[in-house]
Motif scaffolding. Structure first.
Motif, PDB file in Angstrom:
ATOM      1  N   LEU A  57       0.812  -1.217   0.000  1.00 24.90           N
ATOM      2  CA  LEU A  57       0.000   0.000   0.000  1.00 24.90           C
ATOM      3  C   LEU A  57       0.846   1.269   0.000  1.00 24.90           C
ATOM      4  N   ALA A  58       2.130   1.124   0.287  1.00 24.37           N
ATOM      5  CA  ALA A  58       3.024   2.283   0.247  1.00 24.37           C
ATOM      6  C   ALA A  58       3.617   2.519  -1.136  1.00 24.37           C
ATOM      7  N   LEU A  59       3.351   1.611  -2.066  1.00 23.04           N
ATOM      8  CA  LEU A  59       3.949   1.694  -3.394  1.00 23.04           C
ATOM      9  C   LEU A  59       3.093   2.515  -4.352  1.00 23.04           C
ATOM     10  N   ASN A  60       3.723   3.040  -5.378  1.00 23.79           N
ATOM     11  CA  ASN A  60       2.994   3.671  -6.479  1.00 23.79           C
ATOM     12  C   ASN A  60       2.484   2.562  -7.401  1.00 23.79           C
ATOM     13  N   ALA A  61       1.188   2.459  -7.519  1.00 24.06           N
ATOM     14  CA  ALA A  61       0.592   1.388  -8.308  1.00 24.06           C
ATOM     15  C   ALA A  61       0.583   1.743  -9.789  1.00 24.06           C
ATOM     16  N   ARG A  62       0.721   0.706 -10.607  1.00 21.38           N
ATOM     17  CA  ARG A  62       0.732   0.872 -12.064  1.00 21.38           C
ATOM     18  C   ARG A  62      -0.393   0.027 -12.669  1.00 21.38           C
ATOM     19  N   PRO A  63      -1.552   0.642 -12.884  1.00 19.02           N
ATOM     20  CA  PRO A  63      -2.694  -0.127 -13.391  1.00 19.02           C
ATOM     21  C   PRO A  63      -2.426  -0.817 -14.721  1.00 19.02           C
ATOM     22  N   ALA A  64      -1.621  -0.202 -15.588  1.00 17.63           N
ATOM     23  CA  ALA A  64      -1.348  -0.836 -16.882  1.00 17.63           C
ATOM     24  C   ALA A  64      -0.616  -2.160 -16.691  1.00 17.63           C
ATOM     25  N   ARG A  65       0.333  -2.198 -15.782  1.00 18.82           N
ATOM     26  CA  ARG A  65       1.007  -3.461 -15.484  1.00 18.82           C
ATOM     27  C   ARG A  65       0.035  -4.420 -14.824  1.00 18.82           C
ATOM     28  N   GLY A  66      -0.847  -3.892 -13.971  1.00 18.18           N
ATOM     29  CA  GLY A  66      -1.856  -4.742 -13.348  1.00 18.18           C
ATOM     30  C   GLY A  66      -2.750  -5.401 -14.374  1.00 18.18           C
ATOM     31  N   ALA A  67      -3.083  -4.670 -15.435  1.00 16.43           N
ATOM     32  CA  ALA A  67      -3.923  -5.235 -16.497  1.00 16.43           C
ATOM     33  C   ALA A  67      -3.226  -6.409 -17.168  1.00 16.43           C
ATOM     34  N   ALA A  68      -1.924  -6.256 -17.443  1.00 15.68           N
ATOM     35  CA  ALA A  68      -1.172  -7.335 -18.081  1.00 15.68           C
ATOM     36  C   ALA A  68      -1.078  -8.556 -17.161  1.00 15.68           C
ATOM     37  N   LEU A  69      -0.850  -8.314 -15.874  1.00 15.36           N
ATOM     38  CA  LEU A  69      -0.782  -9.417 -14.914  1.00 15.36           C
ATOM     39  C   LEU A  69      -2.119 -10.138 -14.812  1.00 15.36           C
ATOM     40  N   PRO A 125       6.208 -16.506  -9.695  1.00 21.17           N
ATOM     41  CA  PRO A 125       7.209 -15.444  -9.518  1.00 21.17           C
ATOM     42  C   PRO A 125       6.675 -14.045  -9.794  1.00 21.17           C
ATOM     43  N   ALA A 126       5.843 -13.891 -10.809  1.00 21.76           N
ATOM     44  CA  ALA A 126       5.356 -12.560 -11.184  1.00 21.76           C
ATOM     45  C   ALA A 126       4.385 -11.981 -10.168  1.00 21.76           C
ATOM     46  N   LEU A 127       3.822 -12.827  -9.295  1.00 21.56           N
ATOM     47  CA  LEU A 127       2.795 -12.353  -8.362  1.00 21.56           C
ATOM     48  C   LEU A 127       3.201 -12.487  -6.901  1.00 21.56           C
ATOM     49  N   ARG A 128       4.449 -12.757  -6.649  1.00 23.40           N
ATOM     50  CA  ARG A 128       4.897 -12.942  -5.269  1.00 23.40           C
ATOM     51  C   ARG A 128       5.162 -11.627  -4.552  1.00 23.40           C
ATOM     52  N   GLU A 129       5.405 -10.576  -5.287  1.00 24.30           N
ATOM     53  CA  GLU A 129       5.886  -9.336  -4.693  1.00 24.30           C
ATOM     54  C   GLU A 129       4.755  -8.344  -4.432  1.00 24.30           C
ATOM     55  N   PRO A 130       4.897  -7.504  -3.394  1.00 20.44           N
ATOM     56  CA  PRO A 130       3.886  -6.481  -3.096  1.00 20.44           C
ATOM     57  C   PRO A 130       3.573  -5.553  -4.269  1.00 20.44           C
ATOM     58  N   GLN A 131       4.566  -5.280  -5.127  1.00 21.43           N
ATOM     59  CA  GLN A 131       4.293  -4.401  -6.260  1.00 21.43           C
ATOM     60  C   GLN A 131       3.222  -4.996  -7.174  1.00 21.43           C
ATOM     61  N   ALA A 132       3.260  -6.294  -7.375  1.00 15.57           N
ATOM     62  CA  ALA A 132       2.255  -6.949  -8.221  1.00 15.57           C
ATOM     63  C   ALA A 132       0.871  -6.821  -7.602  1.00 15.57           C
ATOM     64  N   TRP A 133       0.769  -6.952  -6.283  1.00 13.73           N
ATOM     65  CA  TRP A 133      -0.535  -6.829  -5.619  1.00 13.73           C
ATOM     66  C   TRP A 133      -1.087  -5.411  -5.778  1.00 13.73           C
ATOM     67  N   ALA A 134      -0.196  -4.430  -5.616  1.00 18.61           N
ATOM     68  CA  ALA A 134      -0.629  -3.037  -5.768  1.00 18.61           C
ATOM     69  C   ALA A 134      -1.097  -2.768  -7.189  1.00 18.61           C
ATOM     70  N   ASP A 135      -0.354  -3.301  -8.165  1.00 21.09           N
ATOM     71  CA  ASP A 135      -0.708  -3.070  -9.565  1.00 21.09           C
ATOM     72  C   ASP A 135      -2.036  -3.737  -9.915  1.00 21.09           C
ATOM     73  N   LEU A 136      -2.213  -4.980  -9.487  1.00 23.99           N
ATOM     74  CA  LEU A 136      -3.463  -5.686  -9.764  1.00 23.99           C
ATOM     75  C   LEU A 136      -4.652  -4.983  -9.110  1.00 23.99           C
ATOM     76  N   ALA A 137      -4.491  -4.584  -7.861  1.00 19.19           N
ATOM     77  CA  ALA A 137      -5.600  -3.944  -7.145  1.00 19.19           C
ATOM     78  C   ALA A 137      -5.992  -2.634  -7.802  1.00 19.19           C
ATOM     79  N   ALA A 138      -5.007  -1.859  -8.232  1.00 16.31           N
ATOM     80  CA  ALA A 138      -5.308  -0.582  -8.882  1.00 16.31           C
ATOM     81  C   ALA A 138      -6.068  -0.806 -10.182  1.00 16.31           C
ATOM     82  N   TYR A 139      -5.670  -1.813 -10.949  1.00 22.31           N
ATOM     83  CA  TYR A 139      -6.360  -2.111 -12.201  1.00 22.31           C
ATOM     84  C   TYR A 139      -7.788  -2.576 -11.946  1.00 22.31           C
ATOM     85  N   LEU A 140      -7.958  -3.510 -11.024  1.00 23.12           N
ATOM     86  CA  LEU A 140      -9.287  -4.057 -10.758  1.00 23.12           C
ATOM     87  C   LEU A 140     -10.234  -3.000 -10.197  1.00 23.12           C
ATOM     88  N   ASN A 141      -9.720  -2.130  -9.357  1.00 23.00           N
ATOM     89  CA  ASN A 141     -10.546  -1.091  -8.771  1.00 23.00           C
ATOM     90  C   ASN A 141     -11.146  -0.170  -9.826  1.00 23.00           C
TER      91      ASN A 141
END
Length: 254
Positions: A57-69, A125-141
């Protein structure tokens, strides 16, 4: 077209008697929990979640990467538009709250929620890190919720409405108001079958991340109560969105 929510019947007194038959202690415990949570600011709320969630939650989320994930790892089950699959009790994730999504992804990755399928996905591997969670959540939201979701048979919607507003709305006030902040999930406009499964799962301890007071509270529900509340929630329209969250409320969306 889905049916409009029914007006409460004139004999709603019978529903009130049904509610009054419950023990008071679980309601008092939940009311106290909500009061304490409401008094705390976003920073206070963050301190009560696990370190991986706070990191995400402290990271800058990237919805475009979240969409790809999402397309690569999640759409096979949740659908291309994240509207879920009610026949398999797979939830709609479109429009769900950012902080809640991040927290649940962290819980799945840590084994705090039971789901073999989600454990396999969140350990890739692509979904283990907090950055991936932030990106996915931003996209889904940002995705629009489905136009139609699965609902129940409609027989006990008035009972479900009564139970929810009598006993649940203190912790889920945003089901009937604007706002998408916080770790409490949006329950409105969710598939009926999924809600039933999760309510039963909470009551029987299959959600290891659940608050103990909530578990005890839901253990007082019988099958009719669960079905009624799930049917009522599935028929509620999703609350109006208020835009991207700020860092103080969770993830900063770029």
């Amino acid at each position: 077209m889905r049916d409009a929510l029914p007006v409460l019947p004139a004999d709603f007194r019978s529903c009130r008697r049904h509610l009054a038959a419950r023990t008071l202690a679980p309601r008092l415990a939940l009311a106290l929990a909500f009061t304490l949570a409401s008094a705390a600011g976003p920073g206070e709320e963050l301190r009560h979640v696990d370190a991986p969630t706070r990191s995400a939650l402290a990271l800058n989320a990237r919805p475009a990467r979240g969409a790809a994930l999402f397309t690569r790892h999640c759409s096979g089950c949740h659908g291309a538009t994240a509207h879920g699959d009610p026949e398999r009790d797979i939830p709609s994730l479109a429009g769900q709250r950012v902080a809640y999504l991040v927290h649940q992804l962290a819980n799945f990755a840590a084994g705090e929620r039971d789901s073999d399928a989600m454990h396999r996905v969140t350990t890739e591997p692509a979904l283990r890190e907090p950055q991936a969670w932030a990106d996915l959540a931003a996209y889904l939201n940002r995705l629009p919720p489905p136009a139609v979701v699965q609902t129940g048979d409609g027989r006990d919607v008035a009972l479900g409405r009564g139970i929810f507003h009598e006993q649940c709305a203190s912790c889920h006030p945003r089901e009937v108001r604007r706002g998408d902040r916080g770790f409490v999930p949006r329950l409105s406009h969710q598939h009926y079958g999924y809600l039933v499964v999760q309510l039963h799962g909470l009551a029987t301890g299959r959600r290891h991340d659940a608050d103990p007071d909530l578990v005890r509270f839901l253990q007082s529900f019988d099958d009719r109560d669960v079905a009624a509340v799930a049917d009522y929630l599935s028929r509620l329209p999703p609350p109006a969105r208020e835009g991207a969250q700020s860092r103080a409320a969770g993830t900063l969306i770029d």
